[in-house]
Design an enzyme around this catalytic site. Structure first.
Site, short mmCIF file in Angstrom:
data_model
loop_
_atom_site.label_atom_id
_atom_site.label_comp_id
_atom_site.label_asym_id
_atom_site.label_seq_id
_atom_site.Cartn_x
_atom_site.Cartn_y
_atom_site.Cartn_z
N HIS A 50 36.91 51.03 51.33
CA HIS A 50 37.39 50.08 52.22
C HIS A 50 38.91 50.47 52.27
O HIS A 50 39.51 50.70 51.29
CB HIS A 50 37.32 48.79 51.31
CG HIS A 50 35.89 48.17 51.44
ND1 HIS A 50 35.91 46.71 50.85
CD2 HIS A 50 34.72 48.43 51.87
CE1 HIS A 50 34.43 46.68 51.08
NE2 HIS A 50 33.89 47.45 51.89
N TYR A 59 39.42 37.06 49.34
CA TYR A 59 39.89 36.63 48.20
C TYR A 59 40.41 35.21 48.75
O TYR A 59 41.27 35.02 49.93
CB TYR A 59 41.27 37.28 47.59
CG TYR A 59 40.61 38.42 46.81
CD1 TYR A 59 40.53 39.51 47.39
CD2 TYR A 59 40.68 38.40 45.43
CE1 TYR A 59 40.01 40.80 46.51
CE2 TYR A 59 40.27 39.55 44.52
CZ TYR A 59 39.99 40.52 45.27
OH TYR A 59 39.70 41.75 44.66
N PRO A 99 39.73 39.32 36.23
CA PRO A 99 39.29 40.32 37.22
C PRO A 99 39.88 40.13 38.64
O PRO A 99 39.48 40.83 39.41
CB PRO A 99 37.91 39.88 37.20
CG PRO A 99 37.59 38.74 36.42
CD PRO A 99 38.85 38.40 35.88
N LYS A 105 41.25 45.26 38.15
CA LYS A 105 41.76 46.28 37.30
C LYS A 105 41.15 46.61 35.95
O LYS A 105 41.37 47.72 35.62
CB LYS A 105 43.22 45.59 37.15
CG LYS A 105 44.18 45.47 38.16
CD LYS A 105 44.38 46.87 38.97
CE LYS A 105 44.98 46.62 40.25
NZ LYS A 105 44.43 47.56 41.19
N TYR A 108 46.92 46.95 44.93
CA TYR A 108 45.32 46.82 44.81
C TYR A 108 44.85 48.18 44.68
O TYR A 108 43.86 48.30 43.86
CB TYR A 108 44.98 45.95 46.08
CG TYR A 108 43.51 45.34 45.76
CD1 TYR A 108 42.51 46.07 46.38
CD2 TYR A 108 43.31 44.41 45.48
CE1 TYR A 108 41.14 46.11 46.45
CE2 TYR A 108 41.97 43.94 45.14
CZ TYR A 108 41.00 44.72 45.59
OH TYR A 108 39.61 44.29 45.55
P1 FAS Z 1 33.27 47.84 27.86
O1 FAS Z 1 33.22 46.74 27.26
O2 FAS Z 1 32.39 48.10 28.96
O3 FAS Z 1 32.37 48.81 26.75
C1 FAS Z 1 32.55 48.57 25.37
C2 FAS Z 1 31.16 49.22 24.74
O4 FAS Z 1 31.54 49.10 23.24
C3 FAS Z 1 29.97 48.17 25.14
O5 FAS Z 1 29.04 49.00 25.46
C4 FAS Z 1 29.73 47.60 23.76
O6 FAS Z 1 28.50 47.40 23.57
C5 FAS Z 1 30.46 48.57 22.72
N1 FAS Z 1 30.58 48.32 21.39
C6 FAS Z 1 31.40 47.35 21.07
N2 FAS Z 1 31.39 47.14 19.79
C7 FAS Z 1 30.81 48.23 19.05
C8 FAS Z 1 30.41 48.80 17.88
N3 FAS Z 1 31.08 48.19 16.75
N4 FAS Z 1 29.86 49.63 17.70
C9 FAS Z 1 29.37 50.57 18.99
N5 FAS Z 1 29.46 49.85 20.16
C10 FAS Z 1 30.33 48.84 20.47
N6 FAS Z 1 36.56 44.30 35.69
C11 FAS Z 1 36.84 44.30 37.02
O7 FAS Z 1 37.69 45.36 37.45
N7 FAS Z 1 36.25 43.89 37.87
C12 FAS Z 1 35.29 42.87 37.52
O8 FAS Z 1 34.83 42.02 38.23
C13 FAS Z 1 35.10 42.66 36.16
N8 FAS Z 1 33.88 41.65 35.71
C14 FAS Z 1 33.64 41.65 34.26
C15 FAS Z 1 32.80 40.59 34.02
C16 FAS Z 1 32.50 40.59 32.49
C17 FAS Z 1 31.49 39.44 32.14
C18 FAS Z 1 33.22 41.20 31.62
C19 FAS Z 1 32.89 41.21 30.05
C20 FAS Z 1 34.05 42.23 32.08
C21 FAS Z 1 34.39 42.42 33.53
N9 FAS Z 1 35.23 43.31 34.02
C22 FAS Z 1 35.59 43.20 35.24
C23 FAS Z 1 35.86 44.22 33.04
C24 FAS Z 1 35.22 45.12 32.74
O9 FAS Z 1 34.66 45.88 33.83
C25 FAS Z 1 36.07 46.17 31.66
O10 FAS Z 1 37.29 46.31 32.24
C26 FAS Z 1 35.41 47.45 31.64
O11 FAS Z 1 33.98 47.37 31.17
C27 FAS Z 1 36.13 48.25 30.46
O12 FAS Z 1 35.47 49.21 29.82
P2 FAS Z 1 35.30 49.64 28.50
O13 FAS Z 1 36.69 49.71 28.00
O14 FAS Z 1 34.50 50.77 28.28
O15 FAS Z 1 34.87 48.36 27.80
C1 PHB Z 2 33.21 42.51 41.99
O1 PHB Z 2 32.65 42.99 43.14
O2 PHB Z 2 32.65 42.04 41.00
C2 PHB Z 2 34.68 42.13 42.03
C3 PHB Z 2 35.38 42.87 43.08
C4 PHB Z 2 36.88 42.54 43.07
C5 PHB Z 2 37.22 41.78 42.03
C6 PHB Z 2 36.52 41.26 40.82
C7 PHB Z 2 35.22 41.42 41.10
O3 PHB Z 2 38.76 41.61 42.16
#
Ligand code: FAS
Ligand code: PHB
Length: 393
Positions: free
Chosen positions: A73, A201, A293, A297, A384
C-alpha cells in the site's frame, strides 16, 4: 539440567524473529511457549507491516507467501466530517507499507524455524527466571507436567504484556508508564471484499472506525466500543449498521457485509517499561511496551527491538563484544517512545473522548490542517511507514 546460549520466552513475532535471526548466525536458542502451536497460529492481531519489518522478513527468508499474497500500500485515507482525504505515503515519505497479517507472519516463521531444526517447546510455560544477574541465568519451565530448568547465557523476555519476563525485574529497578484509554476496539473478520483499496481511518461524532483487510477477499473492520462492552452484545448486523454510520457516504454505500469469521474486543493502552534489560535478561516487544493499535505499531516495534537485540547478541558471540548489549535498551527505547507518541497522538486525534462538540471540532480542524499541508501529510506519512532504525553495529 540442560543448557543453551539464548533462552527465549514467547513464540510471538518478537521471539520468532529473534530465534530465526540467531539461528542463521549459528547461535543456539530454545523458545518456550505456554500456548499450543494451533492457538498461536490462529490468533488474529496486526495487519500492517512497516518497511523495516518487511525487510527483516525478507532477510530471514520468511517472505515467500508475503511476496505472493501480501498487498503493498502506498497510501491510506483519513475520513472526517463527511470527507475522505488520502495520505500519499509514497509521495510524502518515499515508501509504503505491506498489508500482511501477523497470523501469516507467525505461521511462516514457526514453519521456517522448525524446518531448520529450531526448538520451540509449545504448551511449556516459563514459570520463573532465576539468576539473571549471573552469567548462567535459568528458565524454570513446565513440560508435560514436569518442572524443568534450562541454563542459558542470556534470557529473552519476548512473552508479551502478561509474561514472566518483565515481572522478574525487581520493582525498584523498573520504571513503568501507562495510560489506559476509555474505550476499546470491537473488531470483525469477514470473507468479504474490502470496502476500498486502501485502509480508511474514520473520525466520526459517533466514534472511531477503521476499514482494513487481510486480502482482496477478506476484510478486517474495527469500531470504537465502550469500556465494558462485550462481543455477545453485538450481532453481525448491529456491527455493520454501526460501521456504516461512521463511514463517509461512498464507503457506507459500497460496504459489502457478511457473517463474522471472528469478532473480538481489544482494550487500548499505552505502556512502556524501562529499562529493557536487567543483568542477562532482555525484554523485547509487548513485554516492554504496548501501543494502541491506531498507528499499527505493535508488531512493528517488536521487529525493531529484535533488529537491535539480535545485532547485540551476534556481536557478543562473534566478537565477544558487550557494548551493543549495554546500549540495547537506550537505543531501542528511543524508537519505542517515538512510536508510543505517534500512536497516542493518532488515537487522540481519531477517537471520541467526550460529547463535547468543541473537542470534535478541534479534531476536525487538526485533520483539516494536516491533510491540507505538505508538512502535515509528511508527518502522517513518515510516522505511518515507520521511522528509520538507527545504525547499530
Ligand atoms: P505476543 O503477545 O505476540 O507474544 C508473546 C507470546 O508469549 C505469546 O504467544 C504468549 O502466549 C507467550 N507467553 C506469555 N507468557 C509466557 C510464559 N510465561 N511462558 C511461555 N510463553 C509465554 N498490533 C498492531 O500493530 N495492529 C493491531 O491491529 C493489533 N491488534 C492486536 C489485538 C490484540 C487482541 C492484541 C493482544 C494485540 C494486538 N496488536 C496489534 C499488538 C500485537 O500485534 C503485538 O504488538 C505483537 O503481538 C507483539 O509481539 P510479541 O512482543 O511477540 O508479543
Ligand atoms: C488490522 O488490519 O488489523 C489493523 C490495521 C491497521 C491498524 C490496526 C489494525 O492501525
Amino acid at each position: 539440567m540442560t543448557r543453551t546460549q539464548v533462552g527465549i520466552i514467547g513464540s510471538g513475532p518478537a521471539g520468532l524473529l529473534l530465534a530465526r535471526t540467531l539461528h542463521l548466525q549459528g547461535i543456539d536458542t530454545v523458545i518456550f511457549e505456554r500456548q499450543s502451536r494451533d492457538y498461536v497460529e490462529s490468533r488474529i492481531r496486526a495487519g500492517v507491516l512497516e518497511k523495516g519489518t518487511v525487510d527483516m522478513l525478507r532477510t530471514l527468508g520468511a517472505d515467500q507467501r508475503m511476496n505472493k499474497f501480501g498487498i503493498p500500500h502506498d497510501g491510506y485515507a483519513l475520513a472526517f466530517n463527511g470527507r475522505l482525504e488520502r495520505v500519499d505515503m509514497a509521495k510524502y515519505a518515499g515508501d509504503g507499507v505491506m498489508v500482511w497479517g501477523q497470523t501469516e507472519v507467525t505461521r511462516d516463521l514457526i514453519a521456517l524455524h522448525l524446518d531448520a531444526g529450531g526448538i520451540i517447546k509449545y504448551e511449556s510455560p516459563a514459570i520463573a527466571i532465576e539468576d539473571v544477574e549471573t552469567s548462567s541465568p535459568k528458565i524454570i519451565y513446565e513440560e508435560d507436567g514436569v518442572t524443568k530448568t534450562l541454563v542459558c547465557d542470556f534470557v529473552m523476555g519476548c512473552d508479551g504484556y502478561h509474561g514472566v519476563g518483565r515481572q522478574t525485574i525487581p520493582a525498584d529497578k523498573l520504571k513503568t508508564y501507562e495510560k489506559i484509554y476509555p474505550f476499546g476496539w470491537l473488531g470483525i473478520l469477514s470473507d468479504t471484499p474490502p470496502v476500498d483499496e486502501e485502509l480508511i481511518y474514520a473520525n466520526h461524532e459517533r466514534g472511531f472506525a477503521l476499514c482494513s483487510m487481510r486480502s482482496h477477499t477478506r476484510s478486517r473492520y474495527y469500531i470504537q466500543s465502550e469500556l465494558g462492552d462485550k462481543v455477545e452484545n453485538w450481532t453481525d448486523d448491529m456491527f455493520w449498521d454501526e460501521l456504516r454510520r461512521r463511514l463517509p457516504p461512498h464507503a457506507a454505500e459500497s460496504l459489502v457485509t457478511g457473517p463474522r469469521l471472528e469478532m473480538s474486543i481489544a482494550p487500548l493502552r499505552s505502556f512502556v517499561a524501562e529499562p529493557m534489560r536487567y543483568g542477562n535478561l532482555f525484554l523485547a516487544g509487548d513485554a516492554a511496551h504496548i501501543v494502541p493499535p491506531t498507528g499499527a505499531k505493535g508488531l512493528n516495534l517488536a521487529a525493531s527491538d529484535i533488529f537491535y537485540l539480535s545485532r547485540a547478541l551476534i556481536a557478543f558471540y562473534s566478537e565477544k563484544r558487550t557494548d551493543l548489549l549495554d546500549r540495547y535498551s537506550e537505543v531501542a527505547l528511543r524508537r519505542v517512545w517515538k512510536a508510543i507518541r505517534f500512536s497516542w497522538w493518532f488515537t487522540t486525534l481519531m477517537h471520541k473522548f467526550s460529547d463535547d462538540s468543541l473537542d470534535y471540532r478541534l479534531q476536525v480542524a487538526e485533520l483539516d490542517y494536516l491533510t491540507g499541508s505538505d508538512a502535515g501529510k509528511t508527518v502522517m506519512a513518515e510516522n505511518y511507514i515507520g521511522l528509520p532504525f538507527e545504525e547499530f553495529e
